[in-house]
Write a protein that holds these residues in place. Sequence first.
Motif, PDB file in Angstrom:
ATOM      1  N   SER A  56       4.719  -4.047  -0.966  1.00 12.33           N
ATOM      2  CA  SER A  56       4.158  -3.913   0.161  1.00 12.33           C
ATOM      3  C   SER A  56       2.472  -3.620   0.347  1.00 12.33           C
ATOM      4  O   SER A  56       2.202  -4.216   0.394  1.00 12.33           O
ATOM      5  CB  SER A  56       5.031  -3.411   0.902  1.00 12.33           C
ATOM      6  N   TYR A  57       3.139  -2.719  -0.558  1.00  9.96           N
ATOM      7  CA  TYR A  57       1.256  -1.573  -1.002  1.00  9.96           C
ATOM      8  C   TYR A  57       0.100  -2.558  -1.269  1.00  9.96           C
ATOM      9  O   TYR A  57      -0.980  -3.091  -1.083  1.00  9.96           O
ATOM     10  CB  TYR A  57       1.132  -0.440  -1.251  1.00  9.96           C
ATOM     11  N   PHE A  58       0.598  -3.702  -2.049  1.00 10.74           N
ATOM     12  CA  PHE A  58      -0.277  -4.122  -2.547  1.00 10.74           C
ATOM     13  C   PHE A  58      -1.524  -5.755  -1.800  1.00 10.74           C
ATOM     14  O   PHE A  58      -1.761  -5.286  -2.605  1.00 10.74           O
ATOM     15  CB  PHE A  58       0.113  -5.590  -4.563  1.00 10.74           C
ATOM     16  N   ARG A  59       0.438  -6.520  -1.243  1.00 15.33           N
ATOM     17  CA  ARG A  59      -0.210  -7.491  -0.647  1.00 15.33           C
ATOM     18  C   ARG A  59      -1.223  -6.658   0.857  1.00 15.33           C
ATOM     19  O   ARG A  59      -2.293  -6.972   1.161  1.00 15.33           O
ATOM     20  CB  ARG A  59       0.942  -8.029  -0.002  1.00 15.33           C
ATOM     21  N   GLU A  60      -1.095  -5.638   1.023  1.00 11.99           N
ATOM     22  CA  GLU A  60      -2.147  -5.320   2.488  1.00 11.99           C
ATOM     23  C   GLU A  60      -2.617  -4.608   2.199  1.00 11.99           C
ATOM     24  O   GLU A  60      -3.834  -4.788   2.761  1.00 11.99           O
ATOM     25  CB  GLU A  60      -0.950  -3.475   2.919  1.00 11.99           C
ATOM     26  N   LYS A  61      -3.164  -4.064   1.054  1.00 10.23           N
ATOM     27  CA  LYS A  61      -4.514  -3.651   0.172  1.00 10.23           C
ATOM     28  C   LYS A  61      -5.652  -5.024  -0.011  1.00 10.23           C
ATOM     29  O   LYS A  61      -6.237  -5.054  -0.288  1.00 10.23           O
ATOM     30  CB  LYS A  61      -4.383  -2.991  -1.496  1.00 10.23           C
ATOM     31  N   ALA A  62      -4.404  -5.407  -1.120  1.00 14.81           N
ATOM     32  CA  ALA A  62      -5.661  -6.562  -0.461  1.00 14.81           C
ATOM     33  C   ALA A  62      -6.141  -7.806   1.027  1.00 14.81           C
ATOM     34  O   ALA A  62      -6.755  -8.051   0.731  1.00 14.81           O
ATOM     35  CB  ALA A  62      -4.588  -8.081  -2.316  1.00 14.81           C
ATOM     36  N   PHE A  63      -4.940  -7.487   1.398  1.00 14.68           N
ATOM     37  CA  PHE A  63      -5.786  -7.991   2.793  1.00 14.68           C
ATOM     38  C   PHE A  63      -6.647  -7.333   2.948  1.00 14.68           C
ATOM     39  O   PHE A  63      -7.996  -7.597   3.591  1.00 14.68           O
ATOM     40  CB  PHE A  63      -4.610  -8.214   3.859  1.00 14.68           C
ATOM     41  N   GLU A  64      -6.356  -6.134   3.749  1.00 17.20           N
ATOM     42  CA  GLU A  64      -6.934  -4.849   3.667  1.00 17.20           C
ATOM     43  C   GLU A  64      -8.857  -5.341   3.164  1.00 17.20           C
ATOM     44  O   GLU A  64     -10.287  -5.273   3.601  1.00 17.20           O
ATOM     45  CB  GLU A  64      -6.917  -3.821   3.739  1.00 17.20           C
ATOM     46  N   LEU A  65      -9.151  -5.413   1.426  1.00 14.41           N
ATOM     47  CA  LEU A  65     -10.081  -5.860   0.555  1.00 14.41           C
ATOM     48  C   LEU A  65     -11.224  -6.827   1.263  1.00 14.41           C
ATOM     49  O   LEU A  65     -11.730  -7.306   0.965  1.00 14.41           O
ATOM     50  CB  LEU A  65      -9.600  -5.951  -0.771  1.00 14.41           C
ATOM     51  N   ALA A  66      -9.559  -8.990   1.059  1.00 16.26           N
ATOM     52  CA  ALA A  66     -10.176  -9.905   1.491  1.00 16.26           C
ATOM     53  C   ALA A  66     -10.478  -9.573   3.334  1.00 16.26           C
ATOM     54  O   ALA A  66     -11.976  -9.745   2.433  1.00 16.26           O
ATOM     55  CB  ALA A  66      -9.191 -10.834   2.012  1.00 16.26           C
ATOM     56  N   VAL A  67     -10.658  -8.967   3.687  1.00 19.80           N
ATOM     57  CA  VAL A  67     -11.300  -8.566   5.411  1.00 19.80           C
ATOM     58  C   VAL A  67     -12.927  -7.669   4.843  1.00 19.80           C
ATOM     59  O   VAL A  67     -13.500  -8.084   5.688  1.00 19.80           O
ATOM     60  CB  VAL A  67     -10.257  -7.835   6.303  1.00 19.80           C
ATOM     61  N   LYS A  68     -12.246  -6.701   4.294  1.00 16.95           N
ATOM     62  CA  LYS A  68     -13.326  -5.608   4.528  1.00 16.95           C
ATOM     63  C   LYS A  68     -14.674  -6.490   3.005  1.00 16.95           C
ATOM     64  O   LYS A  68     -15.949  -6.569   3.459  1.00 16.95           O
ATOM     65  CB  LYS A  68     -13.184  -4.405   3.623  1.00 16.95           C
ATOM     66  N   HIS A  69     -14.218  -7.414   2.272  1.00 15.86           N
ATOM     67  CA  HIS A  69     -15.306  -7.706   1.912  1.00 15.86           C
ATOM     68  C   HIS A  69     -16.140  -9.553   1.767  1.00 15.86           C
ATOM     69  O   HIS A  69     -16.495  -9.978   1.189  1.00 15.86           O
ATOM     70  CB  HIS A  69     -15.485  -7.354   0.042  1.00 15.86           C
ATOM     71  N   ASP A  70     -15.178  -9.572   3.066  1.00 19.40           N
ATOM     72  CA  ASP A  70     -15.358 -10.936   3.621  1.00 19.40           C
ATOM     73  C   ASP A  70     -15.313 -12.212   2.840  1.00 19.40           C
ATOM     74  O   ASP A  70     -15.902 -13.019   1.914  1.00 19.40           O
ATOM     75  CB  ASP A  70     -17.172 -11.559   3.847  1.00 19.40           C
ATOM     76  N   VAL A  71     -13.856 -12.559   1.911  1.00 25.19           N
ATOM     77  CA  VAL A  71     -13.571 -12.999   1.037  1.00 25.19           C
ATOM     78  C   VAL A  71     -12.214 -14.179   1.592  1.00 25.19           C
ATOM     79  O   VAL A  71     -11.572 -13.686   1.919  1.00 25.19           O
ATOM     80  CB  VAL A  71     -12.962 -12.391  -0.409  1.00 25.19           C
ATOM     81  N   ASP A  72     -12.539 -15.330   1.347  1.00 28.32           N
ATOM     82  CA  ASP A  72     -11.367 -16.636   1.796  1.00 28.32           C
ATOM     83  C   ASP A  72     -10.420 -16.160   1.087  1.00 28.32           C
ATOM     84  O   ASP A  72     -10.539 -16.345  -0.097  1.00 28.32           O
ATOM     85  CB  ASP A  72     -12.346 -17.403   1.932  1.00 28.32           C
ATOM     86  N   LEU A  73      -9.107 -16.020   1.657  1.00 28.25           N
ATOM     87  CA  LEU A  73      -7.955 -15.925   0.962  1.00 28.25           C
ATOM     88  C   LEU A  73      -6.718 -16.644   1.408  1.00 28.25           C
ATOM     89  O   LEU A  73      -7.336 -17.258   2.206  1.00 28.25           O
ATOM     90  CB  LEU A  73      -7.720 -14.349   0.949  1.00 28.25           C
ATOM     91  N   ILE A  74      -6.403 -17.335   0.114  1.00 30.68           N
ATOM     92  CA  ILE A  74      -5.417 -18.797   0.781  1.00 30.68           C
ATOM     93  C   ILE A  74      -4.057 -17.272  -0.285  1.00 30.68           C
ATOM     94  O   ILE A  74      -3.958 -17.033  -1.413  1.00 30.68           O
ATOM     95  CB  ILE A  74      -5.034 -19.407  -0.834  1.00 30.68           C
TER      96      ILE A  74
END
Length: 200
Positions: A56-74
């Motif tokens: 759960s933490y892995f995914r949560e952090k990945a989403f947070e960093l995508a938003v923070k660094h403007d990374v489009d994600l699938i």
Amino acid sequence: MANLIVVCGPQAVGKMTVAESLRDKLRYNMMMNHDSIEVSDRIFGFGTPAQREFNSYFREKAFELAVKHDVDLIFTYVAAFDLQEEHDYLHSLEKMFEEAGGHFYFVELSATLEERLARNETPHRMEKKASKKDVEWSRANLLEDAKKYRLNTNEDEVLFEHHLKIDNTELLPDEVADRVIAEFGLVANVKEEKEYRFGA
């Protein structure tokens, strides 16, 4: 501003291969649901409390960093639509990306059980997902979840503003990806390959 595309559907419906096609066509980064599962399994063991928390933490952090660094994600995901907590989780992702100025796109795949059972044993699937190498267990898990949960929305059920349902029983991953791109009017990023698929 980061966009999130969630590719959702039951096990072995083809989420990974569709997501890979979208990744290569759009130059979006990609996180499979099994990326966090396999890592947390290796560290903490299968199905343990520590494994579930780290997953759960892995995914949560990945989403947070995508938003923070403007990374489009699938992101590929299996949802049990009969559980309110699943709806809450998906809407929390929608809120996270949209409040940061991005867009949330939900792609829901469906296929016949026969086709999913066949796809469950493809070499590519087993190569990318270590837990699926135990074909007997994987098949039993697929069948059990198909009986236990509602893994697709109802025919008239639309959960998000951008919610596209595709029966991909007889479609190739590239065909599905092209339909998604056309439906949502998505435009490819300008990125070097190493920025979005390093090591893939």
